[in-house]
Scaffold this motif. Structure first.
Motif, mmCIF file in Angstrom:
data_model
loop_
_atom_site.group_PDB
_atom_site.id
_atom_site.type_symbol
_atom_site.label_atom_id
_atom_site.label_comp_id
_atom_site.label_asym_id
_atom_site.label_seq_id
_atom_site.Cartn_x
_atom_site.Cartn_y
_atom_site.Cartn_z
ATOM 1 N N ILE A 39 2.579 8.046 7.961
ATOM 2 C CA ILE A 39 2.340 6.966 6.989
ATOM 3 C C ILE A 39 3.576 6.849 6.119
ATOM 4 C CG2 ILE A 39 0.895 6.123 5.104
ATOM 5 C CD1 ILE A 39 -1.419 7.725 6.204
ATOM 6 N N ASN A 40 4.186 5.672 6.125
ATOM 7 C CA ASN A 40 5.379 5.420 5.301
ATOM 8 C C ASN A 40 6.465 6.483 5.556
ATOM 9 O OD1 ASN A 40 4.118 3.168 4.031
ATOM 10 N ND2 ASN A 40 3.024 4.586 2.686
ATOM 11 N N ASN A 41 6.741 6.732 6.859
ATOM 12 C CA ASN A 41 7.782 7.682 7.295
ATOM 13 C C ASN A 41 7.475 9.136 6.945
ATOM 14 O OD1 ASN A 41 9.457 5.598 8.361
ATOM 15 N ND2 ASN A 41 10.176 5.151 6.262
ATOM 16 N N ARG A 56 -0.683 3.559 -1.072
ATOM 17 C CA ARG A 56 -0.278 2.169 -0.886
ATOM 18 C C ARG A 56 -0.607 1.705 0.527
ATOM 19 N NH1 ARG A 56 6.325 2.702 -1.011
ATOM 20 N NH2 ARG A 56 6.552 4.012 0.861
ATOM 21 N N SER A 57 -0.684 0.411 0.686
ATOM 22 C CA SER A 57 -1.009 -0.172 1.989
ATOM 23 C C SER A 57 0.190 -0.068 2.921
ATOM 24 C CB SER A 57 -1.422 -1.634 1.829
ATOM 25 O OG SER A 57 -2.535 -1.754 0.976
ATOM 26 N N GLY A 58 -0.085 -0.159 4.227
ATOM 27 C CA GLY A 58 1.009 -0.100 5.190
ATOM 28 C C GLY A 58 0.530 0.255 6.579
ATOM 29 N N ILE A 59 1.462 0.784 7.396
ATOM 30 C CA ILE A 59 1.159 1.135 8.778
ATOM 31 C C ILE A 59 0.910 2.639 8.885
ATOM 32 C CG2 ILE A 59 2.012 1.164 11.152
ATOM 33 C CD1 ILE A 59 1.444 -1.621 10.175
ATOM 34 N N CYS A 81 -9.598 1.246 9.349
ATOM 35 C CA CYS A 81 -8.376 0.464 9.157
ATOM 36 C C CYS A 81 -8.783 -0.998 9.264
ATOM 37 C CB CYS A 81 -7.308 0.833 10.184
ATOM 38 S SG CYS A 81 -7.767 0.457 11.883
ATOM 39 N N TYR A 131 -3.281 -0.627 10.752
ATOM 40 C CA TYR A 131 -2.868 -1.206 9.469
ATOM 41 C C TYR A 131 -3.896 -0.796 8.424
ATOM 42 C CZ TYR A 131 -0.375 -4.358 6.360
ATOM 43 O OH TYR A 131 0.400 -4.857 5.343
#
Length: 520
Positions: A39-41, A56-59, A81, A131
């Motif tokens: 998540i977020n790298n 936070r939102s993301g992939i 998700c 997502y």
């Protein structure tokens, strides 16, 4: 009765819990170990089941490896998700939702993905790109099994976990609209029926959050919709408390504090600026959704209202279960929506049933008050409720020589004669017409939207059938026919004169039969 209802509620709860736990259980090749989540790298190793609330939102990227399986169906029972893609060995095999507008509601739906054997190797990589908006995780590990083994039970699971909410939604709305309709006509308990109806509608709207859908509009629309759904959930508690207090005519000391908390919860939810903030607030405010039903349950239990014990028992079990599941962070089926919807349906059904019984009792009492107990015809009381007009025809009937008949054969036979004339009359009039016993042997027929010609035919048939059934030459009927005038009293007075004119002619005539004067 209370223990029986409580037992049924416990049984239903256990069946529901077992079904939603057993049906999606992993079988075949279970993919529960050696997962990585990015998540977020930020990458870490995880084991399933897994669930978290990101900042936070993301992939989110789930990865694992597996050997060549025997089955051909990949089952993802429960993933949190709002859109996801599934890859095996870099081949895209499934795509659910829209990554440009990730507003799918898919957390409660088990996905079955058929795997093409051509893409499989001895060593395979499974990659799920998800997502996330406010949460992410897989509550049940994915597994690979044969399609024939999983299709049936997963379909049943999806029906219970998703489709059944549509059925309960329809029932809830039907019950709600019935209660609101009752509130319009029932002035005595208007506020109670109205509040309970509105509470049920809001609960039904909240259940939309439990329905599977691939698209819920753009991100802003979806955020507003989710805030509204949770506001509906909390707001239903306000109307529920007010409605139940009106029903029980009782309140608890903590009432004002609870209502204040509910109002604040709605404000806090509606002012959430994004999905992350909304989720963090909901996790805390969910206790508010529990308080209102608990308040109602306490009222019912305190005043021992047995008829609601099924709904209250089931709701109590689901509420306690939900609180424990959240507190222990257990990966168990989410039963809270079932609890409040079953409670609302049960409550509404019982109240409508009670209203129906009261209404039917009032109808029974009313019919008794306007019915002659001997003949089954209406009595004079019905005249107060009839709307009469110039299109109606009066036929006033009097039995000739009833006193002679009573003296000769006895009053029981005289009573039978009265019942016979009513029976004959009913054979020849319509359902919308009225037969009224005004007193003694005098009867009034009111033909709705009739004519003098039709009245003459009807009374001729009645007279002939009555005389044939009695077979006594001295017993006959006299009658008068008149179109309704300006009011009942003047109409009755005129038709009475016409009827007695016929009776007088027969009395002083030497003939056994005489032609009636219909025109007075």
């Amino acid at each position: 009765m209370r223990s029986k209802k409580t037992l049924i509620a416990c049984l239903l709860f256990l069946i529901l819990f077992w079904s939603l736990s057993y049906l999606p259980r992993p079988t075949g090749y279970i993919l529960d170990k050696d997962w990585t989540l990015t998540i977020n790298n930020n990458t870490k190793e995880i084991e399933l089941p897994y669930y978290q609330f990101p900042k936070r939102s993301g992939i989110a990227e789930f990865k694992t490896s597996f050997k060549r399986p025997k089955g051909n169906a990949l089952v993802i029972p429960k993933i949190s998700c709002y859109a996801f893609k599934v890859y095996i060995n870099d081949f895209l095999i499934s795509h659910v939702g829209d990554f440009d507008n990730p507003t799918a509601n898919i957390w409660n739906y088990a996905q079955i993905i058929i795997i093409d054997d051509k893409i499989l190797k001895e060593e395979n990589e499974l990659f799920i790109e998800a997502y996330l908006l406010d949460d992410v995780g897989m509550h049940i590990p994915p597994f690979i099994d044969s399609k024939e083994k999983v299709m049936g039970r997963i379909s049943v699971f999806n029906f219970i976990n998703n489709d059944i909410h549509l059925i309960m939604l329809g029932i809830s709305l039907s019950i709600a609209f019935i209660m609101i309709t009752i509130s319009i006509f029932n002035k005595t308990h208007r506020k109670m029926y109205l509040c309970l109806g509105l509470s049920t509608i809001l609960v039904a709207l909240y259940s939309f959050d439990c329905l599977y859908r691939l698209y819920s509009g753009d991100m802003n629309t979806f955020l507003f919709a989710r805030k509204m759904l949770f506001a509906c959930c909390y707001g239903s508690g306000i109307f529920l408390i007010i409605g139940i207090e009106k029903y029980t005519k009782q309140t608890l000391k903590v009432r004002k504090l609870i209502l204040l908390c509910v109002y604040l919860a709605i404000i806090i939810v509606m002012t959430s600026k994004d999905f992350i903030v909304l989720r963090s607030r909901i996790n805390i405010l969910n206790i508010i959704a529990v308080i209102s039903p608990m308040y109602t349950i306490i009222l019912f239990s305190k005043y021992k209202i047995a008829k609601f014990f099924f709904g209250t028992s089931f709701a109590t079990l689901t509420l306690i279960y939900t609180v424990l599941s959240v507190a222990l962070r257990a990966h168990t089926p989410y039963l809270f929506p079932y609890g409040i919807i079953v409670f609302s349906i049960g409550l509404g059904f019982e109240i409508i049933l009670e209203f129906t019984k009261i209404y039917n009792e009032k109808i029974r009492i009313y019919k008794k008050s306007v019915t002659d107990h001997l003949t089954g015809a209406h009595n004079r009381n019905i005249l107060e409720d009839l709307n009469m007009g110039i299109d109606d025809i009066f036929i006033l009937i009097d039995i000739d020589n009833l006193k002679y008949y009573n003296d000769t054969f006895g009053h029981s036979h005289g009573d039978a004669l009265l019942m016979e004339i009513v029976k004959v009359i009913k054979n020849h009039i319509r359902k919308k017409d009225f037969i009224i016993r005004l007193g003694g042997d005098e009867f009034l027929i009111i033909l709705k939207d009739g004519s003098e010609a039709i009245a003459k035919d009807i009374i001729s048939c009645i007279r002939e059938e009555f005389k044939n059934s009695i077979k006594n030459r001295k017993v006959d009927i006299s009658f008068g026919i008149l179109r309704y005038q300006s009011d009942f009293e003047s109409s009755y007075s005129q038709v009475d004169k016409i009827m007695y004119k016929m009776k007088a002619k027969k009395k002083y005539s030497n003939r056994n039969e005489s032609s009636p004067d219909f025109n007075g």
